[in-house]
Motif scaffolding. Structure first.
Motif, PDB file in Angstrom:
ATOM      1  N   TRP A  54       0.808  -1.211   0.000  1.00 26.47           N
ATOM      2  CA  TRP A  54       0.000   0.000   0.000  1.00 26.47           C
ATOM      3  C   TRP A  54       0.853   1.280   0.000  1.00 26.47           C
ATOM      4  N   GLY A  55       1.785   1.421   0.897  1.00 31.21           N
ATOM      5  CA  GLY A  55       2.545   2.672   1.085  1.00 31.21           C
ATOM      6  C   GLY A  55       3.436   3.029  -0.086  1.00 31.21           C
ATOM      7  N   GLU A  58       1.580   3.976  -3.314  1.00 32.83           N
ATOM      8  CA  GLU A  58       1.023   5.321  -3.181  1.00 32.83           C
ATOM      9  C   GLU A  58       2.115   6.380  -3.353  1.00 32.83           C
ATOM     10  N   LYS A  61       2.915   6.530  -6.975  1.00 32.94           N
ATOM     11  CA  LYS A  61       1.903   7.295  -7.711  1.00 32.94           C
ATOM     12  C   LYS A  61       2.128   8.806  -7.536  1.00 32.94           C
ATOM     13  N   VAL A  62       2.421   9.204  -6.306  1.00 29.26           N
ATOM     14  CA  VAL A  62       2.668  10.621  -6.033  1.00 29.26           C
ATOM     15  C   VAL A  62       3.899  11.097  -6.805  1.00 29.26           C
ATOM     16  N   HIS A  65       3.021  11.271 -10.486  1.00 21.69           N
ATOM     17  CA  HIS A  65       2.177  12.459 -10.711  1.00 21.69           C
ATOM     18  C   HIS A  65       3.034  13.728 -10.666  1.00 21.69           C
TER      19      HIS A  65
END
Length: 189
Positions: A54-55, A58, A61-62, A65
Motif C-alpha cells: 500500500w505505502g 502510493e 503514484k505521487v 504524478h
C-alpha cells in the motif's frame, strides 16, 4: 497471568548473563527476550507488507504524478519561452521598421528643407541680380550723365586755360577730340 509475572520477574531480576559481562538484550535464555524478538519479527513483516502493498505504490503514484506535473510545467515553460522569443524577435523587427521609417521621414524632411531653402535662395539671388543690374544701370546712367555734364565744363575750362597760357583760342574740334581721349582713358582706368 502467571507466565507474564514470571517473565517480568526474570526481566527485572539480575541474571547470570549480567554476571558474565554480556548485554541483557542479547540474553536469549530469558523468555522475555525471545518474546520481544518474535514480536519484532511480526511487526517487521506487517510493516513490510503494508509498505510494499500500500505505502510504496502510493508514494510511487505521487512521484509519477509529480514527475508528470514537472514535465508538463517544463513543456509549458519551453512553449512560453518560444513564444517570448518570437515576441522579442517581432518587437525587434517592429522597432527596426519604425526606426527606418523615422530615419526616412527625417531624411525626407531634410531634403524638403534643403530644396525649399535652395528655391528661396535662388529667388533671392534672382531678386538681388535684378536689383544689382538695376543699380548698375542707374550707376552707368549717372556716370554717363556726369560725364556728359563734365564734358562742356572741361571743354570750357581747357579752352580758358589754353587761352591764358597761349593767348590763343584752341580749335573746337581738336579740343573735343582731346577731351574724348582723356575721358576714354579715364573710363578704362
Amino acid at each position: 497471568m502467571r507466565r507474564v509475572s514470571t517473565a517480568l520477574l526474570l526481566a527485572l531480576a539480575p541474571s547470570a548473563a549480567l554476571a558474565e559481562g554480556t548485554m541483557p538484550q542479547m540474553d536469549f535464555a530469558n523468555p522475555l527476550t525471545l518474546d520481544q524478538v518474535g514480536w519484532m519479527a511480526v511487526i517487521l513483516v506487517v510493516l513490510y507488507l503494508l509498505l510494499s502493498r500500500w505505502g510504496l505504490p502510493e508514494i510511487g503514484k505521487v512521484l509519477e504524478h509529480r514527475a508528470g506535473v514537472i514535465a508538463k510545467d517544463l513543456a509549458a515553460a519551453r512553449a512560453a519561452k518560444v513564444e517570448a522569443d518570437q515576441a522579442v524577435a517581432q518587437l525587434n523587427a517592429t522597432i527596426a521598421q519604425a526606426r527606418a521609417a523615422a530615419q526616412a521621414e527625417v531624411a525626407k524632411a531634410v531634403a524638403d528643407a534643403k530644396a525649399d531653402a535652395a528655391a528661396k535662395a535662388a529667388a533671392l539671388a534672382s531678386q538681388l541680380e535684378a536689383k544689382l543690374a538695376e543699380s548698375e544701370a542707374r550707376i552707368d546712367a549717372a556716370r554717363a550723365a556726369a560725364l556728359a555734364a563734365i564734358k562742356p565744363v572741361a571743354a570750357e575750362a581747357a579752352s580758358s586755360i589754353l587761352l591764358k597760357l597761349t593767348g590763343s583760342q584752341p580749335a573746337e574740334d581738336k579740343l573735343a577730340q582731346r577731351l574724348d581721349d582723356a575721358l576714354a582713358a579715364r573710363k578704362a582706368a
